[in-house]
Design an enzyme around this catalytic site. Structure first.
Site, PDB file in Angstrom:
ATOM      1  CB  THR A  17     -52.966   9.168  60.142  1.00  0.00           C
ATOM      2  OG1 THR A  17     -54.165   9.877  59.835  1.00  0.00           O
ATOM      3  CG2 THR A  17     -52.085  10.021  61.021  1.00  0.00           C
TER       4      THR A  17
ATOM      5  CE1 TYR B 189     -48.918   6.956  59.314  1.00  0.00           C
ATOM      6  CE2 TYR B 189     -48.536   4.746  60.185  1.00  0.00           C
ATOM      7  CZ  TYR B 189     -48.799   6.088  60.395  1.00  0.00           C
ATOM      8  OH  TYR B 189     -48.930   6.560  61.669  1.00  0.00           O
TER       9      TYR B 189
ATOM     10  CB  ALA C 272     -49.067  12.397  60.869  1.00  0.00           C
TER      11      ALA C 272
ATOM     12  CD1 TRP D 295     -51.629  -0.916  67.061  1.00  0.00           C
ATOM     13  CD2 TRP D 295     -53.066  -2.260  68.116  1.00  0.00           C
ATOM     14  NE1 TRP D 295     -51.391  -2.205  66.645  1.00  0.00           N
ATOM     15  CE2 TRP D 295     -52.247  -3.047  67.275  1.00  0.00           C
ATOM     16  CE3 TRP D 295     -54.047  -2.894  68.894  1.00  0.00           C
ATOM     17  CZ2 TRP D 295     -52.394  -4.428  67.186  1.00  0.00           C
ATOM     18  CZ3 TRP D 295     -54.176  -4.269  68.810  1.00  0.00           C
ATOM     19  CH2 TRP D 295     -53.356  -5.016  67.954  1.00  0.00           C
TER      20      TRP D 295
ATOM     21  CD  GLN E  69     -57.185   9.150  68.083  1.00  0.00           C
ATOM     22  OE1 GLN E  69     -57.853   8.433  68.812  1.00  0.00           O
ATOM     23  NE2 GLN E  69     -56.393   8.671  67.152  1.00  0.00           N
ATOM     24  CG  LEU E  70     -51.656  13.102  70.147  1.00  0.00           C
ATOM     25  CD1 LEU E  70     -52.025  12.348  71.427  1.00  0.00           C
ATOM     26  CD2 LEU E  70     -50.270  12.661  69.655  1.00  0.00           C
TER      27      LEU E  70
ATOM     28  CG  ASP F 172     -47.256   0.292  65.998  1.00  0.00           C
ATOM     29  OD1 ASP F 172     -47.677   1.319  65.451  1.00  0.00           O
ATOM     30  OD2 ASP F 172     -47.966  -0.728  66.141  1.00  0.00           O
TER      31      ASP F 172
HETATM   32  N1  NAP Z   1     -53.935   6.805  64.899  1.00  0.00           N
HETATM   33  C1  NAP Z   1     -53.130   5.786  65.197  1.00  0.00           C
HETATM   34  O1  NAP Z   1     -53.558   4.639  65.372  1.00  0.00           O
HETATM   35  C2  NAP Z   1     -51.654   6.033  65.352  1.00  0.00           C
HETATM   36  C3  NAP Z   1     -50.839   4.961  65.714  1.00  0.00           C
HETATM   37  C4  NAP Z   1     -49.467   5.188  65.862  1.00  0.00           C
HETATM   38  C5  NAP Z   1     -48.953   6.457  65.660  1.00  0.00           C
HETATM   39  N2  NAP Z   1     -49.770   7.470  65.291  1.00  0.00           N
HETATM   40  C6  NAP Z   1     -49.197   8.802  65.071  1.00  0.00           C
HETATM   41  O2  NAP Z   1     -49.782   9.668  66.015  1.00  0.00           O
HETATM   42  C7  NAP Z   1     -49.842  10.993  65.495  1.00  0.00           C
HETATM   43  C8  NAP Z   1     -51.224  11.568  65.693  1.00  0.00           C
HETATM   44  O3  NAP Z   1     -52.161  10.747  65.009  1.00  0.00           O
HETATM   45  P1  NAP Z   1     -53.733  11.042  65.049  1.00  0.00           P
HETATM   46  O4  NAP Z   1     -54.414   9.752  65.307  1.00  0.00           O
HETATM   47  O5  NAP Z   1     -54.012  12.218  65.914  1.00  0.00           O
HETATM   48  O6  NAP Z   1     -53.949  11.412  63.504  1.00  0.00           O
HETATM   49  P2  NAP Z   1     -55.142  12.256  62.835  1.00  0.00           P
HETATM   50  O7  NAP Z   1     -56.353  12.243  63.669  1.00  0.00           O
HETATM   51  O8  NAP Z   1     -55.232  11.732  61.432  1.00  0.00           O
HETATM   52  O9  NAP Z   1     -54.579  13.736  62.816  1.00  0.00           O
HETATM   53  C9  NAP Z   1     -53.573  14.145  61.942  1.00  0.00           C
HETATM   54  C10 NAP Z   1     -53.776  15.623  61.693  1.00  0.00           C
HETATM   55  O10 NAP Z   1     -52.716  16.070  60.856  1.00  0.00           O
HETATM   56  C11 NAP Z   1     -53.238  17.107  60.058  1.00  0.00           C
HETATM   57  N3  NAP Z   1     -52.431  17.347  58.862  1.00  0.00           N
HETATM   58  C12 NAP Z   1     -52.343  16.600  57.730  1.00  0.00           C
HETATM   59  N4  NAP Z   1     -51.524  17.202  56.854  1.00  0.00           N
HETATM   60  C13 NAP Z   1     -51.101  18.353  57.429  1.00  0.00           C
HETATM   61  C14 NAP Z   1     -50.255  19.406  57.001  1.00  0.00           C
HETATM   62  N5  NAP Z   1     -49.671  19.392  55.803  1.00  0.00           N
HETATM   63  N6  NAP Z   1     -50.033  20.435  57.856  1.00  0.00           N
HETATM   64  C15 NAP Z   1     -50.619  20.462  59.061  1.00  0.00           C
HETATM   65  N7  NAP Z   1     -51.445  19.504  59.520  1.00  0.00           N
HETATM   66  C16 NAP Z   1     -51.677  18.455  58.703  1.00  0.00           C
HETATM   67  C17 NAP Z   1     -54.634  16.621  59.680  1.00  0.00           C
HETATM   68  O11 NAP Z   1     -55.417  17.737  59.327  1.00  0.00           O
HETATM   69  P3  NAP Z   1     -56.459  17.685  58.103  1.00  0.00           P
HETATM   70  O12 NAP Z   1     -57.439  16.618  58.497  1.00  0.00           O
HETATM   71  O13 NAP Z   1     -56.999  19.061  58.050  1.00  0.00           O
HETATM   72  O14 NAP Z   1     -55.654  17.279  56.901  1.00  0.00           O
HETATM   73  C18 NAP Z   1     -55.086  15.961  60.975  1.00  0.00           C
HETATM   74  O15 NAP Z   1     -55.839  16.856  61.764  1.00  0.00           O
HETATM   75  C19 NAP Z   1     -49.379  10.883  64.043  1.00  0.00           C
HETATM   76  O16 NAP Z   1     -48.031  11.229  63.959  1.00  0.00           O
HETATM   77  C20 NAP Z   1     -49.526   9.413  63.723  1.00  0.00           C
HETATM   78  O17 NAP Z   1     -48.620   9.003  62.720  1.00  0.00           O
HETATM   79  C21 NAP Z   1     -51.114   7.282  65.143  1.00  0.00           C
END
Ligand code: NAP
Length: 292
Positions: free
Chosen positions: A68, A131, A66, A156, A15-16, A108
């Protein structure tokens, strides 16, 4: 001619990273981005990471990769730790070895939610679930293995892309007559579009105040408030019921309060942050435009 800054973005299909990719298209031509999805670069593989950095000549790495899935992590701690801790360590070491700066995204959920005033960067993390624990471990690896890092804790996160609460609510709101959403978890929604702008500002202005930062939108909301605003702004009529977390049990416990203090990032980046409701309006508009 001056060499373009080279930026590696990991987790390129998430997503990000997708939001960042859409944002950079219209912004800075002096920066060259390489978006690597999990197939291009598995951050848990130290040799692959080192090799990627040796070939890439990167000035920055933005770690959007990550594990997630907050609830699934409770029964799969090994994978969560492998990606969120070991993966962060591999990237930190590679950045350190090639003199690249790391912008690492955290959460958070490193806090337990027992405070009643916004969490500052100096407050002590005490994650409730696997997590949050794995993300905190990842932060510690970054701090231990390099100096030129920005750890940005956000909350969020939602956008017009990927999977998130905002898009789920739009879907369920259109499919169902009634929905129940918890009102006793309070935090702040964050537009991934606004977070992408912050990441780009750090890179394009070559900010060098390294360290840990908190970033979310302004304001405070429960998940119920957030859902109500999503329906209101998008003109969806649904019978929305506020419920307590104990009426919607999940494998992972979540912080009851995770509002973050953003004074540090506002001061260092000399910026104002939009209120979450204003950003929700903007993201709803982006999604509407992209869907036609
Ligand atoms: N979403 C939220 O509400 C939220 C809130 C607070 C903080 N965050 C943080 O924000 C950041 C971005 O989150 P997001 O919402 O963009 O998450 P996301 O949509 O789940 O994207 C995470 C990406 O990481 C990739 N990934 C997983 N394992 C991997 C690996 N071993 N090597 C390389 N890539 C890998 C996944 O690819 P595959 O699908 O191909 O596995 C996925 O595309 C993360 O650090 C998360 O912890 C998110």
């Amino acid at each position: 001619m001056q060499r373009k800054k080279r930026v590696l973005v990991t987790g390129g299909a998430g997503q990000l990273a997708t939001t960042l990719q859409r944002t950079v298209q219209s912004i800075d031509e002096s920066i060259e981005f390489e978006f690597a999805n999990s197939k291009d670069l598995d951050i848990t593989n130290p040799e692959a990471v080192t090799d990627f950095f040796n070939k890439g000549n990167f000035d920055y790495c933005v770690n959007c990769a990550a594990y997630t899935q907050v609830d699934k992590a409770e029964e799969d701690s090994e994978t969560a730790l492998l990606i969120n801790q070991q993966g962060a360590k591999n990237l930190a070491k590679a950045c350190h070895g090639s003199n690249a700066k790391l912008i690492h995204i955290s959460t958070d959920f490193v806090f337990d939610g027992t405070q009643s005033s916004p969490y500052k960067e100096t407050d002590r993390p005490s994650p409730l679930g696997i997590y949050g624990h794995s993300k905190f471990k990842g932060e510690q690896e970054v701090v231990r293995n390099m100096d030129q890092y920005f750890i940005i804790r956000t909350s969020w996160l939602y956008s017009a892309y990927g999977h998130n609460f905002f898009k789920s609510m739009l879907k369920y709101g259109r499919e169902r007559d009634q929905l129940s959403v918890v009102f006793d978890q309070v935090g702040t929604p964050t537009s991934a579009h606004n977070l992408s702008e912050v990441i780009l500002k750090i890179i394009s202005e070559e900010i060098d105040n390294y360290g840990i930062y908190h970033f979310s939108n302004e304001g405070v909301a429960s998940w119920y408030d957030f859902a109500a605003a999503i329906f209101d702004i998008n003109h969806i009529e649904v019978d929305l019921k506020p419920i307590r977390s104990k009426e919607y049990p999940t494998p992972a416990e979540r912080p009851a309060y995770s509002v973050m203090d953003k004074e540090k990032i506002k001061k260092v980046l000399k910026m104002d942050i939009p209120h979450w409701r204003e950003s929700l309006l903007a993201v709803s508009e982006i999604l509407r435009k992209e869907s036609v």
